[in-house]
Scaffold this active site. Structure first.
Site, PDB file in Angstrom:
ATOM      1  N   HIS A 145      36.144  38.458 -33.540  1.00 40.61           N
ATOM      2  CA  HIS A 145      35.813  38.242 -32.621  1.00 40.61           C
ATOM      3  C   HIS A 145      36.599  38.101 -31.210  1.00 40.61           C
ATOM      4  O   HIS A 145      36.372  38.617 -30.336  1.00 40.61           O
ATOM      5  CB  HIS A 145      34.938  36.830 -32.634  1.00 40.61           C
ATOM      6  CG  HIS A 145      34.312  36.417 -31.385  1.00 40.61           C
ATOM      7  ND1 HIS A 145      32.960  36.631 -31.157  1.00 40.61           N
ATOM      8  CD2 HIS A 145      34.781  35.484 -30.439  1.00 40.61           C
ATOM      9  CE1 HIS A 145      32.852  36.012 -29.905  1.00 40.61           C
ATOM     10  NE2 HIS A 145      33.672  35.391 -29.344  1.00 40.61           N
ATOM     11  N   HIS A 189      37.283  39.893 -27.148  1.00 38.25           N
ATOM     12  CA  HIS A 189      37.697  39.352 -25.896  1.00 38.25           C
ATOM     13  C   HIS A 189      38.801  39.968 -25.247  1.00 38.25           C
ATOM     14  O   HIS A 189      38.819  40.153 -24.058  1.00 38.25           O
ATOM     15  CB  HIS A 189      37.958  37.693 -26.086  1.00 38.25           C
ATOM     16  CG  HIS A 189      36.673  36.973 -26.254  1.00 38.25           C
ATOM     17  ND1 HIS A 189      36.061  36.475 -25.042  1.00 38.25           N
ATOM     18  CD2 HIS A 189      36.348  36.213 -27.241  1.00 38.25           C
ATOM     19  CE1 HIS A 189      35.065  35.622 -25.445  1.00 38.25           C
ATOM     20  NE2 HIS A 189      35.172  35.544 -26.706  1.00 38.25           N
ATOM     21  N   GLU A 248      30.548  36.040 -22.978  1.00 38.96           N
ATOM     22  CA  GLU A 248      30.028  36.391 -24.343  1.00 38.96           C
ATOM     23  C   GLU A 248      28.998  37.357 -24.342  1.00 38.96           C
ATOM     24  O   GLU A 248      28.925  38.063 -25.450  1.00 38.96           O
ATOM     25  CB  GLU A 248      29.849  35.107 -24.912  1.00 38.96           C
ATOM     26  CG  GLU A 248      31.002  33.953 -25.128  1.00 38.96           C
ATOM     27  CD  GLU A 248      31.734  34.583 -26.250  1.00 38.96           C
ATOM     28  OE1 GLU A 248      32.658  33.624 -26.438  1.00 38.96           O
ATOM     29  OE2 GLU A 248      31.703  35.439 -26.750  1.00 38.96           O
ATOM     30  N   SER A 271      31.428  42.599 -30.448  1.00 41.64           N
ATOM     31  CA  SER A 271      31.854  42.165 -31.905  1.00 41.64           C
ATOM     32  C   SER A 271      30.868  42.083 -32.901  1.00 41.64           C
ATOM     33  O   SER A 271      31.163  41.893 -34.138  1.00 41.64           O
ATOM     34  CB  SER A 271      32.635  40.843 -31.950  1.00 41.64           C
ATOM     35  OG  SER A 271      31.989  40.082 -31.437  1.00 41.64           O
TER      36      SER A 271
HETATM   37  N1  HBI Z   1      38.437  27.444 -27.957  1.00 41.42           N
HETATM   38  N2  HBI Z   1      39.803  29.008 -29.321  1.00 41.42           N
HETATM   39  C1  HBI Z   1      38.758  28.765 -28.588  1.00 41.42           C
HETATM   40  N3  HBI Z   1      37.837  29.789 -28.033  1.00 41.42           N
HETATM   41  C2  HBI Z   1      36.901  29.522 -27.224  1.00 41.42           C
HETATM   42  O1  HBI Z   1      36.124  30.626 -27.264  1.00 41.42           O
HETATM   43  C3  HBI Z   1      36.323  28.192 -26.873  1.00 41.42           C
HETATM   44  C4  HBI Z   1      37.435  27.379 -27.250  1.00 41.42           C
HETATM   45  N4  HBI Z   1      36.948  26.300 -26.904  1.00 41.42           N
HETATM   46  C5  HBI Z   1      35.781  25.924 -25.898  1.00 41.42           C
HETATM   47  C6  HBI Z   1      35.052  27.242 -25.870  1.00 41.42           C
HETATM   48  N5  HBI Z   1      35.354  28.447 -26.073  1.00 41.42           N
HETATM   49  C7  HBI Z   1      33.710  26.979 -25.132  1.00 41.42           C
HETATM   50  O2  HBI Z   1      33.224  25.517 -25.000  1.00 41.42           O
HETATM   51  C8  HBI Z   1      33.795  27.612 -23.737  1.00 41.42           C
HETATM   52  O3  HBI Z   1      32.335  27.683 -23.057  1.00 41.42           O
HETATM   53  C9  HBI Z   1      34.486  26.800 -22.917  1.00 41.42           C
HETATM   54 FE    FE Z   2      34.063  33.991 -27.677  1.00 35.90          FE
END
Ligand code: HBI
Ligand code: FE
Length: 301
Positions: free
Chosen positions: A135, A140, A183, A207
């Protein structure tokens, strides 16, 4: 992904002890990946690249190729970082999984993208609840090669650090913006293509095999033009297809939308009710008013 992040303490994997630093940053244990791990990457990569031409935006596919990603094996973060850092100053770092929001925002604000170091098991090939390596890395990372999108992701991180200081409502508004752009975002692609010229740029869609088709070709969802404050009010789905996909004209539109200070926007939004995920407003630019077929009836988040 917005399931509660879990702090990583002493991490023991079936591959022995993977060094974990206090902030949950993990060196990519590339030599420890099994044949199954590489096979899972290959299957998912080949399957997505089979259906994405004509569905994903050109920038995504071009960037993925420029980074040297392929179906052969799980890419090495160190090799991708050489290309990525030269292109936009972003670097990848391995993590165990979801990070606490403030950690996550702070990394984005400093052009560091956290990538989960482990990949799903073969039996999870079609769906996994939390973000795994496929993913994050397939979904990303490629668009971080695009200078405008790379600027947007840094601006998002800086906005997240500020929103964290303001409070939970501001964070919720900002999480909705992430959800409906980073997303699950769609973009108008010059040069046509599937579904009247709409293409995919959102990581959660690119993904996912089924959602790559559903988001563009199903009659069920709404497809509505990007509007920052409207998106920040709109609840979303975690466990099913989105009821609504928002469409940007260009990545420049995203970066322009994040220029102003969000504080007055948050104040205005605090006086307005949130919107159900499937709602269509009279003020919306409607590319498709969905049939709503198959929509779950339980609450959106
Ligand atoms: N942490 N590693 C990781 N990847 C993410 O996509 C991620 C996260 N922590 C919080 C988060 N996404 C979501 O709450 C976002 O909306 C900030
Ligand atoms: Fe994501």
């Amino acid at each position: 992904m917005s399931t509660q992040p879990r702090r990583v303490e002493n991490l023991h994997t079936d591959k022995g002890k993977v060094p974990v630093y206090a902030t949950g940053i993990v060196e990519q244990p590339w030599d420890d990946y099994s044949d199954d791990d590489h096979a899972t990457w290959s299957t998912l990569y080949a399957r997505q690249r089979e259906i994405l031409p004509g569905r994903a935006c050109d920038e995504f596919l071009a960037a993925q190729d420029a980074m040297g990603m392929s179906a052969d094996r799980i890419p090495k973060f160190s090799e991708l970082n050489r290309v990525l850092a030269a292109a936009t100053g972003w670097t990848l770092m391995g993590v165990e999984g979801l990070l606490p929001e403030l950690d996550f925002f702070d990394h984005l604000a400093n052009r560091r993208f956290p990538v989960t170091w482990w990949i799903r098991k073969p039996e999870q090939i079609d769906y996994i609840e939390e973000p795994d390596l496929f993913h994050d890395l397939f979904g990303h990372v490629p668009l971080l090669m695009n200078p405008v999108f790379a600027d947007y992701m840094e601006a998002y991180g800086k906005g997240g650090v500020k929103a964290h200081g303001i409070g939970a409502d501001a964070l919720q508004n900002l999480t909705r913006l992430y959800w409906y752009t980073v997303e699950f975002g769609l973009i108008k692609q010059s040069g046509g293509g599937q579904a009247g010229g709409l293409r995919i740029y959102g990581s959660g869609i690119v993904s996912s095999k089924a959602e790559s088709v559903h988001s563009l070709e199903s009659a069920a969802p709404n497809r509505i033009g990007f509007d920052l404050e409207r998106i920040m009010r709109t609840r979303y789905r975690i466990d099913s297809y989105q009821k609504t996909y928002f469409v940007i004209d260009s990545f420049e539109q995203l970066i322009q939308a994040t220029q102003p200070d969000f504080t007055p926007i948050y104040a205005r939004l605090s006086r307005q009710a949130s919107l159900p995920a499937g709602e269509v407003l009279d003020t919306d630019t409607v590319y498709q008013r969905g049939t709503g077929e198959g929509w779950p009836t339980d609450a959106d988040v």
